[in-house]
Design a protein around this motif. Structure first.
Motif, short mmCIF file in Angstrom:
data_model
loop_
_atom_site.label_atom_id
_atom_site.label_comp_id
_atom_site.label_asym_id
_atom_site.label_seq_id
_atom_site.Cartn_x
_atom_site.Cartn_y
_atom_site.Cartn_z
N VAL A 120 47.56 46.06 44.97
CA VAL A 120 48.65 46.26 44.01
C VAL A 120 49.93 46.33 44.83
O VAL A 120 50.22 47.33 45.47
N GLU A 121 50.68 45.24 44.81
CA GLU A 121 51.87 45.14 45.65
C GLU A 121 53.14 45.18 44.80
O GLU A 121 53.15 44.69 43.66
N PRO A 122 54.22 45.76 45.35
CA PRO A 122 55.48 45.84 44.58
C PRO A 122 56.07 44.46 44.34
O PRO A 122 55.96 43.56 45.17
N ALA A 123 56.69 44.31 43.17
CA ALA A 123 57.34 43.05 42.81
C ALA A 123 58.51 43.37 41.89
O ALA A 123 58.67 44.50 41.43
N ASP A 124 59.34 42.39 41.66
CA ASP A 124 60.45 42.59 40.72
C ASP A 124 59.91 42.92 39.34
O ASP A 124 58.85 42.41 38.94
N LEU A 125 60.65 43.76 38.62
CA LEU A 125 60.21 44.14 37.28
C LEU A 125 60.15 42.92 36.38
O LEU A 125 61.02 42.05 36.41
N SER A 126 59.09 42.87 35.58
CA SER A 126 58.92 41.80 34.60
C SER A 126 58.35 42.43 33.35
O SER A 126 58.17 43.65 33.28
#
Length: 582
Positions: A418-424
């Motif tokens: 579970v890796e951080p990403a831009d909010l979607s």
């Protein structure tokens, strides 16, 4: 042979029966489906795929005219489904006007024309194909080679992880998505206000100028019509006076002329003449009374004409003033309406619009404040979603890895990152499922390194893990359909695939197309698809095999021969050893 007791199965099957006509190599066949594990077997090319095609059509799958049996005008698939009381599918059917039987079952019919469009009916009512997808969407899960490909995608992996995480997590995710959409709506409104600020300012200024002009002129309701009548009256005062005087003299006479006799005098003389003989004839009396009424009316008209002549004086100044006022009003009606009443209506609407435009500044401040609140709430919810996924990832890895060990992939484990990403709209995470094939090996993305057989077993392991979670929390699919789930596996791995399918069937209806006897031996029921060619025509039929017939079919699947004593003995052994614990 030991089997899990039928009582271990929960509820009715979703799909109870299916009738297929003129679909592919199938002329007509009827299939009864039950709770538990049902396997569909048969020689390659016998038509097993057509059974799944029929199921797919009932689930709203794409219709292919090429699948219609040669020589037939259309293919028809009819099925009976049992819809749980708690499912949204019942409400969907009711809203479409379909009828359910007393036991909660509904008949679904799908026809495919050899030339033309397909048609769908649910509960006796014609419905669009998409409605079948909605009905089956939450109740049926179909797995085939295409689904294995989809399991390679991050979005499908994320969906599987979210489903495993449980109801509390999915509730948080739903709240996050509602907040995301509300924030997006606020952003659109802010952009609209800021992007069109100049345009709105110009519109507001135009409204102010118009309202100021109308306020200066101060028109009154109906004033333009009144002024038009006054101008016409003043402009023709001499003609009007002459006509009124002539009419007046005709009624009352000219006192300066001795010979003139007015209409009133003549009418009075006529009345007296009739009254003198009224006693002799009732009709003459009635005529005399009518002349009395006419005399009263003529006197009233004469008085009004005299007053009109006295009041009608030439007024050049008044006429000029009326013309000037009418010109002012005409300027307004040319711009804001056809009449002064229209102008006043425009002014009322413009005032409200101006209030709205002047409020944009305060509205923009409020929207920006709301956006900040939603942004903070969204990030808080995103953190909770990440926490839920992180926790679920650890639990899913453990559950799937344990299943993989039983599926002859000893040492293999699932590693979900579970890796951080831009909010979607789906949160602030990127999900990556990786397979560690054996201890010491580097993790390999499912989308790149896993083989078809490995993906089949990983997919099955995930479904078994999901089924266990749904069983603990309630809900989830009622029916699973697997096509080629055993692709690329054999030997002990095939036995364990069959065992896991049987375990899954303790919680749901499971339908499997398989070519492996090790899988088929775990079934509660086995359907055999066979084709018969007679007279140059090939017909496919479906029948359930039991007892010795089932042993023979398993022997055929093992060795290609249904009368081999060795294969028959091996088939007996498979059935005896294919047990699951309830």
């Amino acid at each position: 042979m030991a089997r899990a007791a039928p009582g271990a199965r929960r509820g009715n099957p979703l799909i109870e029966e299916m009738v297929i006509e003129d679909l592919g190599v199938i002329s007509r066949t009827s299939v009864c489906l039950h709770p538990g594990l049902t396997v569909i077997t048969g020689e390659t090319g016998a038509g097993k795929t057509m059974l799944l095609t029929g199921l797919g059509l009932l689930m709203g799958g794409k219709a292919d005219p090429a699948s219609v049996r040669p020589g037939a005008t259309r293919a028809v698939v009819e099925g009976r489904m049992h819809l749980p009381e708690s499912s949204a599918a019942r409400e969907i059917v009711h809203e479409a006007g379909g009828e359910l039987d007393d036991d909660g079952s509904v008949v679904v019919v799908r026809s495919v024309a050899a030339e033309g469009r397909s048609r769908a009916h649910v509960g006796g009512r014609s419905v669009p194909q998409a409605l079948l997808v909605d009905v089956a969407g939450e109740l049926v899960t179909v797995h085939g080679q295409a689904d294995q490909i989809r399991l390679r995608t991050p979005s499908r992996q994320r969906d599987a992880l979210d489903a495993f995480a449980g109801k509390e997590h999915t509730g948080t995710l739903a709240e996050y998505r509602r907040t995301w959409h509300e924030r997006a709506d606020v952003e659109r409104r802010i952009e609209d206000l800021t992007t069109h600020a100049d345009e709105r300012a110009r519109e507001a200024e135009a409204l102010r100028r118009g309202l100021a002009e109308i306020e200066r002129v101060d028109p009154q309701p109906g004033e333009d019509a009144d002024l038009t009548a006054l101008v016409a009256r003043l402009g023709n005062s001499e003609e009007l006076r002459g006509a009124a005087q002539t009419a007046h003299l005709s009624l009352v006479g000219d006192e300066s002329a001795d010979t003139s006799e007015s209409a009133v005098v003549s009418l009075d003389r006529a009345r007296r003449a009739l009254e003198q003989v009224a006693d002799s004839d009732p009709e003459m009396s009635a005529l005399a009374r009518r002349l009395v009424e006419a005399e009263y009316m003529l006197n009233d008209v004469a008085s009004d004409l005299a007053a009109y002549v006295d009041g009608l004086q030439a007024d050049p100044g008044g006429l000029e003033s009326a013309h000037a006022r009418l010109a002012e009003l005409t300027t307004l009606t040319r711009t804001y309406g056809e009449s002064i009443d229209d102008v006043l209506a425009w002014a009322s609407a413009a005032g409200l619009k101006l209030l709205d435009l002047d409020d944009d500044g305060a509205g923009l401040d409020a929207l920006q404040e709301r956006h900040a609140e939603l942004d903070a709430e969204l990030r808080r919810l995103a953190d909770r979603v990440t926490e839920g996924r992180t926790r679920a990832a650890r639990e899913l890895d453990e559950a799937v890895s344990a299943e993989l060990a039983g599926l002859a992939m000893t040492g293999a484990r699932l590693s979900t990152a579970v890796e951080p990403a831009d909010l979607s709209a789906s949160g602030g995470d990127k999900i990556a499922m990786q397979l560690v094939p054996h201890p010491g090996a580097p993790p390999r993305p499912l989308g790149k390194g896993a083989s078809g057989g490995e993906l089949s077993r990983v997919m099955l392991a995930i479904e078994v893990a999901l089924a266990a979670t749904r069983g603990a929390h309630g809900g989830g699919p009622r029916t699973f359909v697997f096509d080629e789930v055993d692709a690329g596996v054999g030997g002990r791995a095939a036995v364990e695939v069959g065992r896991r399918l049987a375990q899954l069937a303790q919680r749901a209806q499971v339908i499997v197309v398989t070519h492996l006897a090790q899988v088929a031996a775990f079934a509660d029921r086995q359907l055999v698809v066979a084709k018969d060619t007679t007279g140059g025509s090939t017909v496919t039929g479906v029948s359930e095999v039991t007892d010795d017939a089932r042993v023979s079919e398993l022997a055929r699947m093992l060795s290609g021969q249904d009368d081999s004593s060795t294969a028959l003995r091996h088939a007996h052994e498979l059935l005896e050893s294919s047990t699951v614990q309830p």
